[in-house]
Write a protein that holds these residues in place. Structure first.
Motif, PDB file in Angstrom:
ATOM      1  N   ALA A 199       0.813  -1.220   0.000  1.00 10.54           N
ATOM      2  CA  ALA A 199       0.000   0.000   0.000  1.00 10.54           C
ATOM      3  C   ALA A 199       0.845   1.268   0.000  1.00 10.54           C
ATOM      4  O   ALA A 199       0.734   2.084  -0.914  1.00 10.54           O
ATOM      5  CB  ALA A 199      -0.936  -0.012   1.200  1.00 10.54           C
ATOM      6  N   VAL A 200       1.715   1.414   1.003  1.00 11.53           N
ATOM      7  CA  VAL A 200       2.447   2.687   1.146  1.00 11.53           C
ATOM      8  C   VAL A 200       3.419   2.889  -0.023  1.00 11.53           C
ATOM      9  O   VAL A 200       3.372   3.914  -0.724  1.00 11.53           O
ATOM     10  CB  VAL A 200       3.215   2.718   2.497  1.00 11.53           C
ATOM     11  N   LEU A 201       4.286   1.916  -0.243  1.00 12.33           N
ATOM     12  CA  LEU A 201       5.304   2.070  -1.290  1.00 12.33           C
ATOM     13  C   LEU A 201       4.698   2.167  -2.697  1.00 12.33           C
ATOM     14  O   LEU A 201       5.130   3.022  -3.476  1.00 12.33           O
ATOM     15  CB  LEU A 201       6.338   0.931  -1.206  1.00 12.33           C
ATOM     16  N   PRO A 202       3.696   1.316  -3.055  1.00 12.19           N
ATOM     17  CA  PRO A 202       3.120   1.482  -4.398  1.00 12.19           C
ATOM     18  C   PRO A 202       2.501   2.870  -4.606  1.00 12.19           C
ATOM     19  O   PRO A 202       2.628   3.450  -5.682  1.00 12.19           O
ATOM     20  CB  PRO A 202       2.048   0.397  -4.471  1.00 12.19           C
ATOM     21  N   GLY A 203       1.859   3.406  -3.562  1.00  9.56           N
ATOM     22  CA  GLY A 203       1.268   4.749  -3.682  1.00  9.56           C
ATOM     23  C   GLY A 203       2.342   5.786  -3.951  1.00  9.56           C
ATOM     24  O   GLY A 203       2.230   6.605  -4.870  1.00  9.56           O
ATOM     25  N   LEU A 204       3.417   5.727  -3.142  1.00  8.29           N
ATOM     26  CA  LEU A 204       4.516   6.687  -3.311  1.00  8.29           C
ATOM     27  C   LEU A 204       5.174   6.513  -4.679  1.00  8.29           C
ATOM     28  O   LEU A 204       5.472   7.488  -5.373  1.00  8.29           O
ATOM     29  CB  LEU A 204       5.573   6.472  -2.214  1.00  8.29           C
ATOM     30  N   ALA A 205       5.401   5.232  -5.052  1.00  9.31           N
ATOM     31  CA  ALA A 205       6.092   4.947  -6.314  1.00  9.31           C
ATOM     32  C   ALA A 205       5.282   5.452  -7.507  1.00  9.31           C
ATOM     33  O   ALA A 205       5.844   6.068  -8.426  1.00  9.31           O
ATOM     34  CB  ALA A 205       6.357   3.448  -6.448  1.00  9.31           C
ATOM     35  N   THR A 206       3.967   5.242  -7.483  1.00  3.35           N
ATOM     36  CA  THR A 206       3.129   5.690  -8.603  1.00  3.35           C
ATOM     37  C   THR A 206       3.205   7.209  -8.747  1.00  3.35           C
ATOM     38  O   THR A 206       3.364   7.738  -9.851  1.00  3.35           O
ATOM     39  CB  THR A 206       1.672   5.230  -8.389  1.00  3.35           C
ATOM     40  N   THR A 207       3.137   7.919  -7.619  1.00  2.00           N
ATOM     41  CA  THR A 207       3.214   9.382  -7.663  1.00  2.00           C
ATOM     42  C   THR A 207       4.568   9.833  -8.212  1.00  2.00           C
ATOM     43  O   THR A 207       4.640  10.713  -9.074  1.00  2.00           O
ATOM     44  CB  THR A 207       3.030   9.952  -6.234  1.00  2.00           C
ATOM     45  N   LEU A 208       5.633   9.207  -7.717  1.00  2.90           N
ATOM     46  CA  LEU A 208       6.978   9.608  -8.147  1.00  2.90           C
ATOM     47  C   LEU A 208       7.240   9.261  -9.611  1.00  2.90           C
ATOM     48  O   LEU A 208       7.914  10.002 -10.322  1.00  2.90           O
ATOM     49  CB  LEU A 208       8.027   8.928  -7.263  1.00  2.90           C
ATOM     50  N   ILE A 209       6.706   8.097 -10.054  1.00  2.00           N
ATOM     51  CA  ILE A 209       6.879   7.715 -11.471  1.00  2.00           C
ATOM     52  C   ILE A 209       6.196   8.765 -12.350  1.00  2.00           C
ATOM     53  O   ILE A 209       6.750   9.209 -13.357  1.00  2.00           O
ATOM     54  CB  ILE A 209       6.307   6.301 -11.749  1.00  2.00           C
ATOM     55  N   ALA A 210       4.989   9.181 -11.931  1.00  2.37           N
ATOM     56  CA  ALA A 210       4.260  10.199 -12.705  1.00  2.37           C
ATOM     57  C   ALA A 210       5.092  11.486 -12.775  1.00  2.37           C
ATOM     58  O   ALA A 210       5.247  12.072 -13.854  1.00  2.37           O
ATOM     59  CB  ALA A 210       2.912  10.467 -12.060  1.00  2.37           C
ATOM     60  N   LEU A 211       5.675  11.890 -11.646  1.00  8.42           N
ATOM     61  CA  LEU A 211       6.495  13.107 -11.621  1.00  8.42           C
ATOM     62  C   LEU A 211       7.724  12.949 -12.512  1.00  8.42           C
ATOM     63  O   LEU A 211       8.070  13.843 -13.294  1.00  8.42           O
ATOM     64  CB  LEU A 211       6.913  13.406 -10.173  1.00  8.42           C
ATOM     65  N   HIS A 212       8.383  11.791 -12.389  1.00  5.24           N
ATOM     66  CA  HIS A 212       9.601  11.510 -13.157  1.00  5.24           C
ATOM     67  C   HIS A 212       9.300  11.572 -14.661  1.00  5.24           C
ATOM     68  O   HIS A 212      10.028  12.224 -15.419  1.00  5.24           O
ATOM     69  CB  HIS A 212      10.109  10.117 -12.755  1.00  5.24           C
ATOM     70  N   LEU A 213       8.203  10.929 -15.075  1.00  5.17           N
ATOM     71  CA  LEU A 213       7.847  10.915 -16.502  1.00  5.17           C
ATOM     72  C   LEU A 213       7.457  12.309 -16.980  1.00  5.17           C
ATOM     73  O   LEU A 213       7.807  12.715 -18.086  1.00  5.17           O
ATOM     74  CB  LEU A 213       6.698   9.930 -16.758  1.00  5.17           C
ATOM     75  N   LEU A 214       6.766  13.032 -16.106  1.00  5.37           N
ATOM     76  CA  LEU A 214       6.374  14.406 -16.443  1.00  5.37           C
ATOM     77  C   LEU A 214       7.613  15.262 -16.693  1.00  5.37           C
ATOM     78  O   LEU A 214       7.670  16.038 -17.664  1.00  5.37           O
ATOM     79  CB  LEU A 214       5.563  14.978 -15.275  1.00  5.37           C
ATOM     80  N   LEU A 215       8.629  15.082 -15.826  1.00  7.85           N
ATOM     81  CA  LEU A 215       9.859  15.853 -15.984  1.00  7.85           C
ATOM     82  C   LEU A 215      10.604  15.453 -17.259  1.00  7.85           C
ATOM     83  O   LEU A 215      11.176  16.302 -17.943  1.00  7.85           O
ATOM     84  CB  LEU A 215      10.762  15.661 -14.755  1.00  7.85           C
ATOM     85  N   VAL A 216      10.592  14.139 -17.556  1.00  8.04           N
ATOM     86  CA  VAL A 216      11.249  13.670 -18.787  1.00  8.04           C
ATOM     87  C   VAL A 216      10.547  14.294 -19.998  1.00  8.04           C
ATOM     88  O   VAL A 216      11.192  14.766 -20.939  1.00  8.04           O
ATOM     89  CB  VAL A 216      11.225  12.118 -18.868  1.00  8.04           C
ATOM     90  N   GLN A 217       9.193  14.354 -19.958  1.00  5.55           N
ATOM     91  CA  GLN A 217       8.445  14.980 -21.063  1.00  5.55           C
ATOM     92  C   GLN A 217       8.752  16.467 -21.147  1.00  5.55           C
ATOM     93  O   GLN A 217       8.930  17.017 -22.223  1.00  5.55           O
ATOM     94  CB  GLN A 217       6.926  14.802 -20.852  1.00  5.55           C
ATOM     95  N   ARG A 218       8.834  17.112 -19.985  1.00  7.58           N
ATOM     96  CA  ARG A 218       9.018  18.578 -19.932  1.00  7.58           C
ATOM     97  C   ARG A 218      10.353  18.974 -20.565  1.00  7.58           C
ATOM     98  O   ARG A 218      10.424  19.925 -21.330  1.00  7.58           O
ATOM     99  CB  ARG A 218       8.967  19.001 -18.456  1.00  7.58           C
ATOM    100  N   HIS A 219      11.401  18.226 -20.232  1.00 11.37           N
ATOM    101  CA  HIS A 219      12.738  18.633 -20.679  1.00 11.37           C
ATOM    102  C   HIS A 219      13.210  17.893 -21.920  1.00 11.37           C
ATOM    103  O   HIS A 219      14.277  18.208 -22.454  1.00 11.37           O
ATOM    104  CB  HIS A 219      13.762  18.420 -19.549  1.00 11.37           C
TER     105      HIS A 219
END
Lengths: 367, 143
Positions: A199-219
Motif C-alpha cells: 500500500a504505502v510504497l506502491p502509492g509513493l512509487a506511482t506518484t513519483l513515477i508520474a512526476l519523473h515521466l512528467l519531468l522527462v516529457q518537460r525537458h
C-alpha cells in the motif's frame, strides 16, 4: 456495411472522443516528441524497461495477494501453498522475485547511464532526484518484500536491517521500533512490512513515477554534450527519431526481450522458499542478503568493532549516509560556480562507485 | 490599521489551519507508534535434562521472548549467554570444532566467556547463570 460507411462511423467516434478528451493535443504532442539518435541511444531503453518490470511487479503482486496471508503463523505456509498447490503459483512467485531483481538491475544501469551520458545536467536536476528517490523506493520494496515469505534468511536480513536503523544517533531506536512494530522482529513486523509493500510504497512509487515521466516529457531526452558539440561544429543538430512510432516500437521490442529473459530465468531457476523462520534458531552459516545489499553487507563485515572512538557499525552507517548524500547531490557539485562542468570528476566518481559496488558485491557473494 | 487587521486574520487563519493539521496528524503518529506490550518477566527457565546435552555442544533456549545460548563445554562446565549478537542483532551459535561462539551474519566471534575474539561485534555477550538441580538444567538472569 460498406467500408466508406464504416470509416465515417469510426471518424465520428474519434471526433466524439476528441471533443471530450482533447485527443488532438495528445496527437500533436506525440507527433513532436523525438529521441536523439547516436552511439549511446541503446542506454535510453533502460528507463522504459525498468517501468515495464515495475508493471510486471504490480500485476504478479496482485495475483500473489489472492492467496498470501500476512501473519507469522500463516505467511510461510501460504507461500508454500502458492508454490505447490496453486496452478502456476511457482511461476507467478518466481516471476515476481526475478522481476524485482531485474527491475533493480535495470534501474541501476539506467542511473549509471544517466551519469556517463551527462543527462543529470541543468535543467534536469529534479529528474535525477526523483529517479534516485524511485531507486530508494525500489530498494524499500525489495527489503519489505523479502520478509513476506517469513523464511530464515528473510527473518535474519530484517533483524540486521532494522538493527542498522536502530544505530542511527538519536532517532534510531524510534525508527527501528516503528519499522518492527515492537521491540523485535516478529509477527507485528510482518504485518507492517506487508502494509508498506502493498500500500504505502506502491502509492509513493506511482506518484513519483508520474512526476519523473512528467519531468522527462518537460525537458525532452538529453544528448551527451560531446555529441552535441560534434554536430554543432558542422552547423547541424543531433539527428532525432520520432518517439511515436519509431522509438516506441523499439522500446516495445526491448520490453519483449526483457519479458523473454524474465520468463527464462523464472522457469529455469525457480525462486526457492527455504526454511520457515524460527526466532529461536541461530543464523545459518553462509547467510547473506540479496545481491543489491551485498556491498554494504560485506563492508560491515570488514569494519572492526571500534575505529578510534567510534563503534565500527556506526562508522559504517555514517560512511554509507555520506556516500548517499554525495551521490544524490551529484548534479549540484558536477558544475562549478563559474559554470564549468567537472566532467572528469563525475566520470571518476561513477567509475569508483561502480568498482566499489562490483568488487564488494562479488567479495560478499564469494566469502 | 487595515494591514494590522489583515495580518491578525492571516495569523488566525494560518494558526487555525496549522492547529487542525496537528490535530489530524497527532492521532496518525500515535497510531503508527507501536504500543508497549508488557512482557512477563522471566527470571529462570528449565532447559531440559543434563544427559540430553552432549559435551562440547550448544543449544538455543527460550528465555521469555529472548534466545539464550546454553553451552556444555565439559562434563561439569556449563555456560549460558544471550544469543543475540551485539553487532546487528543476529542469533549466534556454538561452533563445536573451534570452541567459540559464532555469528554467521557478519563473522563475529566470542570466546566461552562471552568476550569478543574477532569480527565487528562491539560488546561482549550478556552472561546468564546455569544451575543444576538434580538432573535438570536451569538458566537464570545474573543477579
Amino acid at each position: 456495411m460498406p467500408p466508406v460507411e464504416e470509416n465515417r462511423r469510426l471518424q465520428r467516434g474519434v471526433a466524439w472522443l476528441d471533443e471530450r478528451l482533447g485527443l488532438a493535443s495528445i496527437r500533436e504532442f506525440v507527433a513532436h516528441k523525438t529521441v536523439p539518435v547516436h552511439s549511446g541511444t541503446l542506454w535510453y531503453y533502460f528507463g522504459g524497461v525498468t517501468l515495464f518490470l515495475f508493471t510486471v511487479q504490480v500485476l504478479t503482486g496482485i495475483l500473489l495477494l489472492l492467496y498470501y496471508r500476512p501473519t507469522a503463523s500463516e505467511a510461510y505456509e501460504s507461500v508454500q501453498f502458492i508454490m505447490t498447490r496453486v496452478r502456476f503459483g511457482w511461476l507467478i512467485r518466481s516471476i515476481h522475485s526475478w522481476s524485482a531483481n531485474l527491475m533493480i538491475l535495470s534501474a541501476v544501469i539506467h542511473m549509471f547511464s544517466v551519469v556517463f551520458l551527462r543527462a543529470y545536467r541543468r535543467p534536469r536536476e529534479l529528474t535525477w532526484l526523483s529517479g534516485l528517490a524511485l531507486l530508494g523506493l525500489a530498494l524499500g520494496f525489495g527489503f519489505s518484500g523479502y520478509l513476506l515469505p517469513w523464511n530464515t534468511i528473510s527473518y535474519f536480513a530484517t533483524k540486521v536491517g532494522t538493527d542498522m536503523a536502530a544505530s542511527v544517533p538519536l532517532a534510531g531506536p524510534a525508527i527501528a521500533r516503528f519499522l518492527r512494530g515492537g521491540d523485535d522482529v516478529g509477527g507485528a513486523t510482518l504485518t507492517r512490512f506487508f502494509g508498506f509493500h502493498v500500500a504505502v510504497l506502491p502509492g509513493l512509487a506511482t506518484t513519483l513515477i508520474a512526476l519523473h515521466l512528467l519531468l522527462v516529457q518537460r525537458h525532452g531526452i538529453s544528448s551527451p554534450p560531446w555529441i552535441e558539440k560534434r554536430f554543432a561544429a558542422t552547423g547541424g543538430r543531433v539527428p532525432q527519431m520520432p518517439f511515436f512510432p519509431n522509438f516506441f516500437l523499439r522500446e516495445l521490442m526491448a520490453w519483449y526481450a526483457a519479458l523473454g529473459v524474465l520468463g527464462c530465468l523464472a522457469a529455469l531457476f525457480p525462486w526457492e522458499l527455504g526454511d520457515k523462520a524460527d526466532p529461536f534458531a541461530s543464523a545459518p552459516a553462509g547467510i547473506r542478503p540479496e545481491w543489491y545489499f551485498l556491498a554494504p553487507f560485506y563492508t560491515l563485515k570488514l569494519i572492526p568493532s571500534h575505529v578510534w572512538f567510534m563503534e565500527g557499525e556506526l562508522l559504517g552507517l555514517a560512511g554509507f549516509g555520506l556516500l548517499a548524500v554525495w551521490w544524490v547531490m551529484l548534479p549540484f557539485w558536477a558544475t562549478s560556480r563559474e559554470g564549468v562542468e567537472r566532467t572528469r570528476m563525475v566520470t571518476g566518481a561513477g567509475v569508483l562507485l561502480l568498482a566499489y559496488l562490483a568488487t564488494f558485491s562479488l567479495l560478499g557473494y564469494l566469502k | 490599521m487595515l494591514s494590522e487587521r489583515r495580518g491578525f486574520l492571516g495569523w488566525l487563519l494560518g494558526g487555525g489551519v496549522a492547529a487542525s493539521l496537528g490535530a489530524f496528524l497527532y492521532p496518525v503518529v500515535e497510531f503508527v507508534n507501536p504500543p508497549a506490550v508488557p512482557e512477563a518477566t522471566v527470571d529462570e527457565v528449565g532447559a531440559g535434562k543434563a544427559q540430553d546435552f552432549k559435551i562440547n555442544s550448544g543449544k538455543i533456549v527460550k528465555f521469555g521472548s529472548r534466545p539464550v545460548l546454553l553451552i556444555r563445554s565439559s562434563e561439569t562446565d556449563w555456560k549460558a549467554f544471550s544469543a543475540v549478537c551485539t553487532h546487528l542483532n543476529c542469533t549466534v551459535q556454538y561452533k563445536e570444532d573451534a570452541h567459540v561462539i559464532w555469528c554467521a551474519c557478519h563473522n563475529g566471534m566470542y570466546d566461552l566467556n562471552g568476550a569478543v575474539v574477532s569480527g565487528p561485534p562491539p560488546k561482549p555477550l550478556d552472561e546468564f547463570v546455569v544451575r543444576l538441580r538434580g538432573d535438570e538444567v536451569f538458566v537464570s538472569r545474573r543477579a
